[in-house]
Design an enzyme around this catalytic site. Structure first.
Site, PDB file in Angstrom:
ATOM      1  N   SER A 178       0.839  -1.197   0.000  1.00 43.62           N
ATOM      2  CA  SER A 178       0.000   0.000   0.000  1.00 43.62           C
ATOM      3  C   SER A 178       0.878   1.253   0.000  1.00 43.62           C
ATOM      4  O   SER A 178       1.617   1.491  -0.948  1.00 43.62           O
ATOM      5  CB  SER A 178      -0.948  -0.038   1.202  1.00 43.62           C
ATOM      6  OG  SER A 178      -1.988   0.891   1.026  1.00 43.62           O
ATOM      7  N   LYS A 230     -19.642  17.800   4.144  1.00 45.02           N
ATOM      8  CA  LYS A 230     -18.659  18.048   5.195  1.00 45.02           C
ATOM      9  C   LYS A 230     -18.459  16.796   6.042  1.00 45.02           C
ATOM     10  O   LYS A 230     -17.367  16.496   6.484  1.00 45.02           O
ATOM     11  CB  LYS A 230     -19.128  19.215   6.080  1.00 45.02           C
ATOM     12  CG  LYS A 230     -18.191  19.534   7.243  1.00 45.02           C
ATOM     13  CD  LYS A 230     -16.813  19.926   6.745  1.00 45.02           C
ATOM     14  CE  LYS A 230     -15.894  20.270   7.916  1.00 45.02           C
ATOM     15  NZ  LYS A 230     -14.542  20.582   7.447  1.00 45.02           N
TER      16      LYS A 230
END
Length: 349
Positions: A178, A230
């Protein structure tokens, strides 16, 4: 008696003044040194010399007792002569440099938040300050990945070498997955041990939700936001399908950026075939083009020592007592998270 008493009092005053002056001087020196080294300290190790000394010791160990005595006597004489010659050169203002190019060796053992990038940036800055066109850098990398912004910055630090035309080799003995592979792919050459874990080009995120538990206990949680997205998912409120879809969209966008970055660094790689989130062992990773060679970092270093002067570069940060305590606790938590990752993401032997 009065004279003796007065004289003793006088000596006590003198001693008190001297001790006070010494204490003040010590505090001033300590403060100055702390300011000088508050960022940390750069430590250089001549790995070529260390290897040569180990080799000579092993050769001497195979000799009989009489030969060993002669060998140690010869070594003392040799070191004494070298020290004398070095002192003479220093007096003449001469500097001695090796005819071989230099290989700078860095180490990066990454945590989940990639805080080790603080030291990495200092080490790379130091190397770039003295690098010559024929010199190279070797990074011994170990990381299962972590937060996107942390490993993105770590990869960007390695890109500084690439942008300055410095040849970079990354050696992986255990794992570069990763975010770890995001760093590794910047290198001109990736060398991996046969059973190291390579790849995992994917993005994962999970968020626990306690809404139903709170609802059963008549506990309300109010979440107020300005901006439609948000907060897409929440720990305590009721998640919506719209929020989940936006969350997945953000994950896919991050994955796309990850794939694009790896493809730019290694254009010959079939990115769609390897960017599935899977990981492979070093031997398999070479077949897929994720790495260039299969070897341990030890064999790689020993081979490079024949034609390079090998210098280890490490930036050690100075920490306060409280930082050391909290850092130790954070490292323990990090190791726990790593164990969970290992149990869930790769087979155990």
């Amino acid at each position: 008696m009065d004279f003796i008493a007065n004289y003793g009092l006088f000596l006590a005053k003198i001693v008190t003044v001297v001790v006070a002056i010494a204490a003040i001087a010590t505090i001033v020196v300590n403060v100055a040194q702390r300011k000088k080294h508050q960022r940390g300290e750069l430590r250089l190790t001549n790995l070529s010399e260390q290897y040569q000394e180990m080799r000579e010791e092993m050769q001497a160990a195979r000799l009989d007792e009489h030969q060993q005595k002669l060998w140690h006597k010869g070594q003392k004489k040799k070191h004494k002569l070298e020290a004398k010659q070095a002192k003479a050169r220093a007096k003449r203002g001469e500097t001695v440099s090796s005819d071989k190019p230099t290989l700078y060796v860095l180490d990066f053992k990454g945590s989940m938040d990639a805080h080790e990038v603080t030291s990495l940036r200092e080490e790379i800055t130091a190397v770039l300050a003295v690098i010559k066109p024929e010199d190279e850098v070797l990074l011994r990398l170990e990381s299962p990945g972590g937060v996107v912004h942390g490993y993105g910055l770590a990869a960007s630090q390695l890109q500084r070498l690439r942008e300055n035309n410095v040849r970079l080799t990354v050696a992986v003995d255990k794992v570069a997955a990763s975010g770890g592979y995001m760093m590794a792919c910047v290198a001109d050459r990736i060398v991996a041990a046969p059973f190291s874990i390579i790849g995992s080009i994917g993005v994962v995120a999970q968020v626990p939700n306690f809404h139903r538990l709170l609802k059963r206990n008549d506990i309300d949680v109010e979440l107020h936001t300005a901006g439609q997205y948000k907060r897409t998912l929440t720990l305590f409120g009721e998640n919506t399908e719209q929020g989940r879809e936006k969350f997945r969209e953000d994950l896919n966008e991050t994955h796309l950026l990850f794939k694009r970055f790896v493809h730019e660094m290694r254009p010959a790689l079939d990115i769609d075939a390897v960017a599935t989130g899977e990981h492979w062992y070093g031997l398999q990773a070479k077949d897929k083009g994720l790495v260039d060679d299969v070897s341990t970092s030890d064999d790689l270093l020993i081979g490079l020592m024949k034609n390079h002067e090998v210098i280890g570069v490490r930036f050690a940060q100075h920490k306060k007592i409280m930082d050391r305590f909290t850092g130790s606790a954070a490292n323990s938590l990090d190791r726990l998270l790593l164990r969970w990752w290992q149990r869930g993401e790769k087979p155990l032997l």
